[in-house]
Design a protein around this motif. Structure first.
Motif, PDB file in Angstrom:
ATOM      1  N   TRP A 122       0.874  -1.248  -0.207  1.00 32.64           N
ATOM      2  CA  TRP A 122       0.030   0.011  -0.002  1.00 32.64           C
ATOM      3  C   TRP A 122       0.919   1.277  -0.040  1.00 32.64           C
ATOM      4  O   TRP A 122       2.204   1.155   0.434  1.00 32.64           O
ATOM      5  CB  TRP A 122      -1.047   0.041   1.326  1.00 32.64           C
ATOM      6  CG  TRP A 122      -0.486  -0.026   2.565  1.00 32.64           C
ATOM      7  CD1 TRP A 122      -0.047  -0.992   3.259  1.00 32.64           C
ATOM      8  CD2 TRP A 122       0.013   1.128   3.313  1.00 32.64           C
ATOM      9  NE1 TRP A 122       0.635  -0.656   4.556  1.00 32.64           N
ATOM     10  CE2 TRP A 122       0.775   0.289   4.605  1.00 32.64           C
ATOM     11  CE3 TRP A 122       0.116   2.507   3.102  1.00 32.64           C
ATOM     12  CZ2 TRP A 122       1.234   1.194   5.497  1.00 32.64           C
ATOM     13  CZ3 TRP A 122       0.655   3.232   4.174  1.00 32.64           C
ATOM     14  CH2 TRP A 122       1.249   2.837   5.493  1.00 32.64           C
ATOM     15  N   SER A 144      -3.355   0.509  -3.766  1.00 31.31           N
ATOM     16  CA  SER A 144      -2.696  -0.720  -3.322  1.00 31.31           C
ATOM     17  C   SER A 144      -2.924  -1.405  -4.827  1.00 31.31           C
ATOM     18  O   SER A 144      -3.806  -1.292  -5.526  1.00 31.31           O
ATOM     19  CB  SER A 144      -3.576  -1.612  -2.247  1.00 31.31           C
ATOM     20  OG  SER A 144      -3.146  -2.803  -2.267  1.00 31.31           O
ATOM     21  N   HIS A 176      -6.876  -5.766  -1.716  1.00 31.07           N
ATOM     22  CA  HIS A 176      -7.467  -4.587  -1.499  1.00 31.07           C
ATOM     23  C   HIS A 176      -7.778  -3.857  -2.997  1.00 31.07           C
ATOM     24  O   HIS A 176      -7.073  -4.220  -3.822  1.00 31.07           O
ATOM     25  CB  HIS A 176      -6.538  -3.717  -0.535  1.00 31.07           C
ATOM     26  CG  HIS A 176      -6.611  -4.203   0.923  1.00 31.07           C
ATOM     27  ND1 HIS A 176      -5.491  -4.633   1.369  1.00 31.07           N
ATOM     28  CD2 HIS A 176      -7.547  -4.139   1.738  1.00 31.07           C
ATOM     29  CE1 HIS A 176      -5.860  -5.019   2.562  1.00 31.07           C
ATOM     30  NE2 HIS A 176      -6.939  -4.628   2.923  1.00 31.07           N
ATOM     31  N   ASP A 177      -8.715  -2.822  -2.910  1.00 30.57           N
ATOM     32  CA  ASP A 177      -8.931  -2.142  -3.860  1.00 30.57           C
ATOM     33  C   ASP A 177      -7.761  -1.059  -4.423  1.00 30.57           C
ATOM     34  O   ASP A 177      -6.927  -0.915  -3.749  1.00 30.57           O
ATOM     35  CB  ASP A 177     -10.131  -1.383  -3.851  1.00 30.57           C
ATOM     36  CG  ASP A 177     -11.449  -2.359  -4.221  1.00 30.57           C
ATOM     37  OD1 ASP A 177     -11.469  -3.428  -3.727  1.00 30.57           O
ATOM     38  OD2 ASP A 177     -12.386  -1.867  -4.680  1.00 30.57           O
ATOM     39  N   THR A 180      -7.809   2.670  -2.031  1.00 26.10           N
ATOM     40  CA  THR A 180      -8.545   2.263  -0.702  1.00 26.10           C
ATOM     41  C   THR A 180      -8.710   3.404   0.221  1.00 26.10           C
ATOM     42  O   THR A 180      -9.489   3.068   1.026  1.00 26.10           O
ATOM     43  CB  THR A 180      -7.159   1.425  -0.306  1.00 26.10           C
ATOM     44  OG1 THR A 180      -6.082   2.122  -0.139  1.00 26.10           O
ATOM     45  CG2 THR A 180      -7.000   0.257  -0.997  1.00 26.10           C
ATOM     46  N   ILE A 237     -11.927   0.302   4.019  1.00 33.30           N
ATOM     47  CA  ILE A 237     -12.407   0.653   2.513  1.00 33.30           C
ATOM     48  C   ILE A 237     -13.832   0.457   2.561  1.00 33.30           C
ATOM     49  O   ILE A 237     -14.375  -0.478   2.180  1.00 33.30           O
ATOM     50  CB  ILE A 237     -11.556  -0.486   1.734  1.00 33.30           C
ATOM     51  CG1 ILE A 237     -10.093  -0.534   1.743  1.00 33.30           C
ATOM     52  CG2 ILE A 237     -12.040   0.003   0.197  1.00 33.30           C
ATOM     53  CD1 ILE A 237      -9.376  -1.382   1.230  1.00 33.30           C
ATOM     54  N   ARG A 267     -11.616  -4.851  -8.602  1.00 33.39           N
ATOM     55  CA  ARG A 267     -10.803  -4.035  -7.820  1.00 33.39           C
ATOM     56  C   ARG A 267     -10.203  -2.698  -8.429  1.00 33.39           C
ATOM     57  O   ARG A 267      -9.479  -2.039  -7.435  1.00 33.39           O
ATOM     58  CB  ARG A 267      -9.388  -4.904  -7.315  1.00 33.39           C
ATOM     59  CG  ARG A 267      -9.761  -6.069  -6.609  1.00 33.39           C
ATOM     60  CD  ARG A 267     -10.560  -6.020  -5.350  1.00 33.39           C
ATOM     61  NE  ARG A 267     -10.805  -7.099  -4.719  1.00 33.39           N
ATOM     62  CZ  ARG A 267     -11.774  -7.221  -3.536  1.00 33.39           C
ATOM     63  NH1 ARG A 267     -11.756  -6.270  -2.860  1.00 33.39           N
ATOM     64  NH2 ARG A 267     -12.028  -8.465  -3.140  1.00 33.39           N
TER      65      ARG A 267
END
Length: 451
Positions: A122, A144, A176-177, A180, A237, A267
């Motif tokens: 991240w 991320s 994670h997208d 975030t 998130i 994502r």
């Protein structure tokens, strides 16, 4: 890694330009450090933030209290990042990158283990500036690239939460997208003891739970998300968040309206904002070493594959201190409970700690989490759907800083995890499965400025 190295040389040029000085914030940070005769306080791990920069939501608090979203850390927390100043703005860039080989179930006794080369990561950019004499504006952008190494995430025994291609993600941590957090906030000081603030995120983090795991000092050395993630801090998130809050002295009370649905499996896009859920949180920092919070929230249909509302309650204590022998200790203790209507609440407990001295750091985590048949995606024809399985997980690891160039560090680390679950699950997981991983970690050093 390229991003870290590029910004590292820029930070070496900019980190000693100190604008936006605020006396009370400087004093608050300085008071968190044990001052000893003959100690070089501008040497490596002894350097806390002395830039005088304030907290993102208060001109009267130190920057080291910044957590994720609007959450609080202890004032004595170490701050890793790159600091930049212009005439009106302060910027801070920080992040974490693990280049890792991860094998879950070393003995291959179960059917749910897996192994993978991956790169949990991240990167976060924050900026803030004063507005007139009593106002403060801030923004935050966090990214991320987790999804590039696999849309269904990385192997992690007994982990659960979210979905991929119509199937629940189980025994893996979801990626994670890309985005975030994209958030803005504004604070108006009413007095030295009182602030009013607002926060908007798309995505962002509501006032629910402790500071998210990737921002807790005790968890920074551990590449894995906690098994209790979806009992405590998974809402970090959230696509659509609005928070309003008030700080009075050592207390903070805040309330949020947000989207209860967890992110979908696409994502790289933006999910629909719904603002159909709510939460409230009370935070209290009694001393520079402690950050306490209790919170409760209502989440509407958080799981895509399993419609149903959820009430989440959490409590946590975060501790940070710096010892006189140049070692530091950071610890977290948290409890979370998810309760759906008509069912008994499922609970989770986490205790984690990190002890660092010079170039070495040791970290550990223990968790006890109640996982249901649904959470573990078990066959309801074989397992009683009403049964809850208590899962225990213990992790012990280390990392060693191999080198540092200006403000960027490269560390070698490894950890091993031991799991224990009821015997009814031995056929899937084996008895007391073991997991291990080894990694190279790239991250910024502790922010250093001349005193």
């Amino acid at each position: 890694m390229v991003v870290f190295l590029a910004v590292n040389h820029l930070s070496a040029f900019a980190q000693h330009k100190h604008h936006m000085m605020h006396d009370s914030a400087t004093a608050a940070v300085r008071d968190t450090i044990p001052m000893m005769d003959g100690m070089d306080m501008c040497n490596d791990e002894m350097n806390m933030d002395h830039s005088g920069m304030s907290h993102s939501f208060s001109l009267q608090l130190p920057m080291s209290r910044n957590g994720s979203g609007t959450g609080w850390l202890p004032d004595a927390s170490p701050m890793y990042g790159y600091l930049f100043h212009t005439n009106k703005w302060m910027y801070m860039l920080h992040g974490n990158l693990f280049l890792r080989y991860n094998k879950q179930d070393l003995t291959n006794k179960g059917s749910r283990g897996a192994e993978k080369f991956d790169a949990p990561d991240w990167l976060m950019l924050m900026g803030q500036r004063p507005v007139a004499k009593k106002g403060l504006f801030r923004f935050s952008a966090m990214l991320s690239l987790d999804a590039l190494t696999g849309g269904n995430g990385y192997p992690l025994l007994f982990q659960s939460g979210e979905a991929y291609k119509g199937n629940p993600i189980v025994d893996r941590q979801h990626p994670h997208d890309l985005f975030t957090e994209l958030s803005v906030g504004y604070t108006q000081a009413l007095s030295k003891k009182t602030d009013l603030f607002v926060y908007f995120g798309y995505p962002g983090e509501p006032a629910l739970g402790p500071v998210a795991f990737m921002h807790r000092p005790a968890a920074l050395d551990n590449p894995d998300a906690p098994l209790s993630h979806h009992w405590a801090d998974a809402t970090h998130i959230t696509f659509g968040v609005a928070t309003i809050g008030i700080r009075y002295n050592k207390y903070k009370l805040e309330a949020s309206s947000f989207t209860g649905r967890e992110p979908d499996d696409r994502r790289f896009n933006f999910d629909k904002p719904r603002f159909d859920s709510w939460s409230g949180r009370l935070s209290y920092n009694p001393t520079a070493n402690w950050a306490l919070q209790v919170s409760h929230g209502f989440l509407k249909n958080p799981e895509i594959l399993h419609p149903g509302n959820l009430h989440r309650t959490t409590a946590s204590a975060v501790f940070s201190t710096l010892f006189q022998n140049r070692s530091s200790l950071n610890a977290t203790l948290l409890w979370g409970m998810n309760k759906t209507p008509g069912e008994t609440g499922q609970q989770a407990v986490l205790a984690e700690a990190s002890w660092g001295i010079k170039k070495w750091a040791l970290h550990t985590r223990y968790e006890w989490v109640q996982k249901s048949v649904e959470e573990l995606n078990l066959n309801a024809a074989i397992y009683d759907p009403s049964v809850v399985f208590p899962v225990n997980a213990f992790t012990l690891g280390f990392h060693y800083n191999l080198l540092q160039t200006h403000q960027t560090r490269l560390a070698l680390g490894s950890q091993i995890s031991l799991y224990h679950a009821p015997a009814a699950l031995d056929g899937l997981y084996g008895k007391n499965p073991l997991a291990a991983e080894i990694y190279l970690r790239v991250y910024p050093g502790i922010m250093k400025t001349k005193m």
